[in-house]
Design an enzyme around this catalytic site. Structure first.
Site, mmCIF file in Angstrom:
data_model
loop_
_atom_site.group_PDB
_atom_site.id
_atom_site.type_symbol
_atom_site.label_atom_id
_atom_site.label_comp_id
_atom_site.label_asym_id
_atom_site.label_seq_id
_atom_site.Cartn_x
_atom_site.Cartn_y
_atom_site.Cartn_z
ATOM 1 C CG ASN A 82 -0.239 -0.002 2.534
ATOM 2 O OD1 ASN A 82 0.492 1.066 2.685
ATOM 3 N ND2 ASN A 82 -0.354 -1.056 3.255
ATOM 4 C CG ASP A 133 -5.918 -6.242 6.761
ATOM 5 O OD1 ASP A 133 -5.379 -6.577 7.902
ATOM 6 O OD2 ASP A 133 -6.354 -5.387 6.607
ATOM 7 C CE LYS A 171 9.428 -10.313 -14.349
ATOM 8 N NZ LYS A 171 10.061 -9.402 -15.521
ATOM 9 C CG PHE A 191 -2.705 5.182 13.403
ATOM 10 C CD1 PHE A 191 -1.850 5.449 14.399
ATOM 11 C CD2 PHE A 191 -2.729 6.559 12.684
ATOM 12 C CE1 PHE A 191 -1.209 6.326 14.956
ATOM 13 C CE2 PHE A 191 -1.937 7.728 13.040
ATOM 14 C CZ PHE A 191 -1.084 7.634 14.147
ATOM 15 C CE LYS A 220 -10.232 -0.980 11.980
ATOM 16 N NZ LYS A 220 -9.929 -0.224 10.869
ATOM 17 C CE LYS A 263 -7.479 -4.056 14.873
ATOM 18 N NZ LYS A 263 -6.577 -4.093 13.823
#
Ligand code: PMT
Length: 404
Positions: A212, A281, A291, A326, A340, A344
């Site tokens: 990301n 995730d 490759k 976060f 969350k 958590k």
């Protein structure tokens, strides 16, 4: 800043305004409060008060010129900047505010401020029309967004004959603000902070990965600020192109599994965990050692679920460590952040809406600090300012836990 030095140093910068005489009272007040004070002046300030006055008050040399260093001494504006636990500019003219807002450094005072890592407090003093001018206010806003602390000028009769805003604030008010900043500069001493940052890259073959856009700017800013405030800091980061922050243990990893191992290896010693990383995730279920050729490309990539590192830390936590997560959301930011927080077992969640332009890669972000009983929305701020505000809250949680 040297966290081991007993007496903290405040560098007072004096610029050219009639309020310069009040800087003498400020310097005396700071010294009465136990600080070592060093003064730096602009040439214009020396027209109002002489360097000898401050030298006599502080017992320290007063810096005015960039070119007056002893041949064998260290570069003076750099050594002054490094010594400073807090920098206070009082009085600060519109001209110096404008220079700082644009990163200009053409004299001893502005080079010292530009080189300083310490918090900077600005106490402006000027004619009321100059203070109210939109360009001055834009410069003030630009500096505020970068973390400069402003002490609003007072109202009253000004030296130029006008009546209005523009008077230098009371020296005792400026000294109170400096003392508060100096306290903040040490408020994480003895605390071990573990920060996760950046993305994780989950390889498909030696050249391709799932990842990301996290740049690591948020996590690195937090690590840097925590170290500045006296914490021992471990920063576990995914692949980013940022340099190691000074005085921080940096562990560079690639995948979520490596990040989990590095975080757990440090968890037992940590008093605070701040998970700003954008952990993937999922990872490709299989890794091709060579490759993958275009002709052999599979129709679909099978994914395996990655561990939720923060959730696992929450489960392993016995209430000893403070856990901050976060939440990157694209809607219902506060509601998802609360989920969350509970799922958590966190003390605080920094929620951000990543559906627009802010969040990943940007210099600034807009966050909400979400706890079990509050949600504090903050405006768009530089990520370094967000780090500072976050650590203010963390420091309060640490002292509340100690007091239990
Ligand atoms: O790095 P920057 O470019 O500065 O960008 C900053 C940021 C957008 C990455 C940052 O502000 C941010 O939102 N980080 C968290 C991104 C995220 O993964 O959010 P989440 O809602 O999916 O995860 C919630 C929390 O669990 C996070 O603290 C995350 O670190 C943690 N997590 C998530 C998944 C996982 N497998 N393991 C985790 O530890």
């Amino acid at each position: 800043m040297n966290p081991k030095r007993e007496q903290q140093t405040i560098v007072v910068g004096v610029t050219g305004g009639i309020g310069a005489y009040k800087a003498c009272e400020l310097v005396r007040d700071l010294m009465r409060r136990g600080f070592r004070v060093k003064v730096v002046m602009t040439e214009a300030a020396t027209r109002f008060v002489t360097p000898l006055t401050f030298r006599t008050l502080t017992g320290e040399p007063v810096a005015v010129s960039l070119w007056a260093d002893e041949p064998d001494s260290r570069v003076h504006h750099i050594s002054l900047a490094e010594e400073a636990d807090v920098v206070v500019l009082a009085p600060c003219t519109a001209n110096v505010i404008a220079k700082l807002a644009h990163g200009r450094a053409d004299d001893m005072l502005t080079t010292t401020v530009l080189a300083a890592e310490a918090p900077v407090i600005v106490a402006p003093a000027m004619n009321t029309h100059m203070w109210r001018k939109d360009i001055t206010q834009a410069n003030v806003s630009a500096l505020r967004a970068r973390g400069f602390v402003f002490i609003e000028p007072g109202k009253g009769a000004l030296a130029c004959g006008d009546v209005g805003e523009g008077r230098l604030a009371d020296p005792a008010t400026i000294a109170d603000a400096a003392e508060a900043e100096a306290r903040r500069a040490r408020d994480l001493a003895g605390v071990h902070v573990l920060v996760t940052a950046g993305p994780t890259h989950e390889p498909l073959d030696p050249v391709r990965f799932i990842g990301n856009r996290s740049s690591g700017k948020t996590g690195f800013a937090i690590a840097e600020e925590a170290a500045r405030r006296g914490a021992r800091v471990s920063l576990v980061t995914g692949p980013v192109s940022l340099p190691d922050p000074f005085g921080v243990e940096v562990v560079r990893v690639t995948t979520a599994l490596q990040m989990r191992a590095a975080a757990f290896a440090r968890f037992e010693a940590a008093d605070v965990v701040i998970a700003s990383a954008a952990v993937a995730d999922f990872r490709p279920a299989t890794f091709a050692s060579g490759k993958i050729k275009k002709s052999d490309a599979p129709d679909a990539v099978v994914l395996a679920r990655n561990p939720d590192i923060l959730a696992e830390l929450g489960e392993a936590n016995d209430g000893r460590a403070i856990l901050v997560g976060f939440a990157a959301e694209t809607s219902d930011v506060v509601a998802y952040a609360r989920e969350k927080l509970a799922a958590k077992r966190l003390d605080l969640v920094v929620a951000n809406d990543v559906s627009g332009e802010l969040g990943f890669e940007t210099e600034e972000n807009r966050v909400v600090f979400v706890s079990a009983d509050s949600a504090e929305e903050r405006p768009v701020l530089d990520k370094r300012v967000i780090a500072r505000e976050l650590l203010d809250r963390v420091a309060a949680l640490v002292s509340a836990r100690k007091a239990r």
